[in-house]
Design an enzyme around this catalytic site. Structure first.
Site, PDB file in Angstrom:
ATOM      1  N   HIS A  24      62.056  15.368  58.210  1.00  0.00           N
ATOM      2  CA  HIS A  24      61.764  15.414  56.978  1.00  0.00           C
ATOM      3  C   HIS A  24      61.160  13.783  56.712  1.00  0.00           C
ATOM      4  CE1 HIS A  24      64.042  18.181  54.646  1.00  0.00           C
ATOM      5  NE2 HIS A  24      64.013  19.155  55.515  1.00  0.00           N
ATOM      6  N   HIS A  79      71.276  29.097  55.989  1.00  0.00           N
ATOM      7  CA  HIS A  79      70.672  29.135  55.085  1.00  0.00           C
ATOM      8  C   HIS A  79      69.471  28.881  55.729  1.00  0.00           C
ATOM      9  CE1 HIS A  79      67.978  25.437  53.715  1.00  0.00           C
ATOM     10  NE2 HIS A  79      68.289  24.453  54.695  1.00  0.00           N
ATOM     11  N   GLU A  81      66.730  26.905  56.775  1.00  0.00           N
ATOM     12  CA  GLU A  81      66.026  25.986  57.409  1.00  0.00           C
ATOM     13  C   GLU A  81      65.672  26.022  58.934  1.00  0.00           C
ATOM     14  OE1 GLU A  81      66.819  22.550  55.606  1.00  0.00           O
ATOM     15  OE2 GLU A  81      63.801  21.459  56.289  1.00  0.00           O
ATOM     16  N   ASP A  83      66.228  24.172  60.936  1.00  0.00           N
ATOM     17  CA  ASP A  83      67.274  23.123  62.241  1.00  0.00           C
ATOM     18  C   ASP A  83      68.737  23.803  62.243  1.00  0.00           C
ATOM     19  OD1 ASP A  83      67.147  22.896  59.290  1.00  0.00           O
ATOM     20  OD2 ASP A  83      68.771  21.038  59.469  1.00  0.00           O
ATOM     21  N   HIS A 144      70.776  23.359  49.679  1.00  0.00           N
ATOM     22  CA  HIS A 144      69.067  22.682  49.393  1.00  0.00           C
ATOM     23  C   HIS A 144      68.095  23.311  49.621  1.00  0.00           C
ATOM     24  CE1 HIS A 144      65.725  20.672  52.907  1.00  0.00           C
ATOM     25  NE2 HIS A 144      66.114  19.836  51.420  1.00  0.00           N
ATOM     26  N   ASP A 163      73.478  22.944  54.764  1.00  0.00           N
ATOM     27  CA  ASP A 163      74.017  21.645  54.127  1.00  0.00           C
ATOM     28  C   ASP A 163      74.565  20.662  53.669  1.00  0.00           C
ATOM     29  OD1 ASP A 163      71.327  21.051  55.849  1.00  0.00           O
ATOM     30  OD2 ASP A 163      69.853  21.735  54.236  1.00  0.00           O
ATOM     31  N   TYR A 191      72.321  10.843  53.439  1.00  0.00           N
ATOM     32  CA  TYR A 191      71.579  12.463  53.782  1.00  0.00           C
ATOM     33  C   TYR A 191      71.322  12.290  52.466  1.00  0.00           C
ATOM     34  CZ  TYR A 191      71.644  16.720  54.656  1.00  0.00           C
ATOM     35  OH  TYR A 191      70.648  18.010  54.908  1.00  0.00           O
ATOM     36  N   HIS A 224      76.033  19.299  59.224  1.00  0.00           N
ATOM     37  CA  HIS A 224      75.273  18.004  59.536  1.00  0.00           C
ATOM     38  C   HIS A 224      76.420  17.621  60.164  1.00  0.00           C
ATOM     39  CE1 HIS A 224      70.877  19.954  60.134  1.00  0.00           C
ATOM     40  NE2 HIS A 224      71.236  20.168  58.848  1.00  0.00           N
TER      41      HIS A 224
HETATM   42 FE1  FEO Z   1      67.917  22.475  55.175  1.00  0.00          FE
HETATM   43 FE2  FEO Z   1      69.931  21.180  57.848  1.00  0.00          FE
HETATM   44  O1  FEO Z   1      68.956  22.237  56.657  1.00  0.00           O
END
Ligand code: FEO
Length: 406
Positions: A24, A79, A81, A83, A144, A163, A191, A224
């Site tokens: 990001h 999620h 996203e 990743d 997120h 996340d 983070y 993560h």
């Molecule tokens: Fe909001 Fe780890 O993606």
């Protein structure tokens, strides 16, 4: 690195991205992980989240240490996203019988990302029985993205909140207590500051919803970084409580860029003045310091003091770039102040003031500006200006009292 047992019947099978240095747009010097978890029931096997597409072979290799991937019956997309979700199609090629589920907001996003893939909706009223293990779901919008969801397995007291409670940190160890709780909480803060700060209210609400649902967690397994268990859970939850409440300390961040060291000299004199008033201070040259470092230090600081020389009637682009980055993170309840040097016309501090006010900083001092090269007297004046800013910080942090005549 092998699959790792997380709790009874739950395995970490994710990918470790040792070389990620940007996420990001903020720096990730420790890399990251894309965590995915296998939940093994007596009748069904579920995979909670997948990984970034290049890490699918790593994921499948780890899954194969526990079960044949073709035995996976269910894939939960917490999620969308990329990743966590970009590798879904390639994972599904190895487990063609798997049904995919996501939150109500996640269903159309997963389908759109994966060209019309069939996805079933799950929500707080749904329980999927895997045989001796069950999966419960809670939509957590904006923790997120709008689609974000937490998954909980009560039989193993394990929460998989994607996340939330994550950190961008690659490591050979999988648990926070193995890398050291101080380091894990520091990375949790970096983070939070750089991704979740503008979403603090939703993060606090998410923690409340977990409590209200009676989800008692022995393990918090984010998507993560390292996994929280034992004492680590209390440390992580307490840190989130502090950050989501926007608890600030008498502390200032002096962030600046310099052209011919005049602004640098002013910054150091100002920091000396702030420290002389007993206020904690950190000083960062924005042309050499990662934005993530400055922002994570700002997480509990009551004031941001920004400096720049004037170039082309305005601030240096490193300063403008940082303020643009910060605007997206919406730091609330903080004081601001600005300083700088100029050769003839000036303009940087005016521009910084306008930008900081637009972000929401309450400016607590008139800008401090100095022409050309600061003299010894100028540096004394800068130090005194720093003291003035520090006094404003202490005043703002002092508890409100009612005046009582003796
Ligand atoms: Fe909001 Fe780890 O993606």
């Amino acid at each position: 690195m092998r699959a790792v047992s997380v709790s009874d019947g739950i395995w970490w099978v994710g990918g470790v991205d040792w070389n990620l240095r940007d996420f990001h747009g903020y720096e990730t010097p420790r890399g990251t992980t894309y965590n995915a978890y296998l939940v093994i029931g007596s009748e069904q096997v579920a995979l909670i989240d997948t990984v970034k597409d290049p890490f699918v072979p790593e994921l499948l290799s780890r899954i194969s240490e526990v079960v044949d991937p073709s035995e996976i019956d269910l894939i939960v997309v917490n999620h969308v996203e990329p990743d966590h979700n970009s590798g879904l199609r390639h994972v599904m090629a190895a487990c063609p019988n798997a049904r995919v589920v996501a939150s109500k907001a996640g269903v159309p996003s997963v389908a759109e990302y994966h060209d019309g893939l069939a996805v079933d909706e799950v929500g707080p009223d749904d329980v999927i029985d895997l045989g001796g293990k069950s999966l419960h779901f809670m939509p957590m919008p904006m923790v997120h993205w709008p689609d974000s969801m937490f998954t909980f397995c009560p039989e193993s007291a394990t929460l998989m909140p994607n996340d939330a409670f994550g950190q961008h940190m690659a490591s050979a160890e999988r648990f926070a207590d193995e890398v050291g709780l101080d380091l894990a909480v520091t990375e949790l803060g970096i983070y939070y500051a750089n991704i979740l700060m503008p979403l603090g209210k939703m993060v606090a609400k998410a923690v409340e919803k977990v409590t209200e649902a009676g989800w008692v967690c022995d393990v918090i397994a984010p998507s993560h970084g390292v996994i929280w268990r034992g004492e680590g859970i209390g440390r992580a939850v307490a840190a989130y409580a502090k950050w989501t409440a926007n608890t600030l300390a008498d502390k200032a961040i002096v962030a600046y860029a310099t052209m011919w060291e005049s602004t640098d000299a002013l910054a150091k004199a100002i920091a000396d003045g702030i420290a002389a008033e007993g206020v904690d201070v950190s000083l960062y040259d924005l042309s050499v310091t990662p934005v993530a470092t400055v922002t994570s230090d700002l997480l509990d600081a009551r004031a941001l003091v920004v400096g720049s020389p004037t170039l082309h009637h305005g601030m240096l682009y490193k300063v403008a770039g940082y303020l643009h980055y910060l605007a997206g993170l919406k730091p609330a309840g903080r004081l601001g102040a600005t300083f700088g040097s100029f050769g003839w016309g000036g303009g940087a501090t005016k521009q910084i003031t306008e930008r900081m006010e637009s972000i929401g900083f309450a400016m607590c001092a008139e800008p401090f500006t100095e022409k050309f090269r600061p003299t010894a007297e100028d540096l004394v004046a800068a130090q005194e200006w720093g003291r003035q800013v520090a006094r404003a910080i202490k005043d703002a942090g002092a508890p409100a009292t009612d005046a009582v005549d003796a």
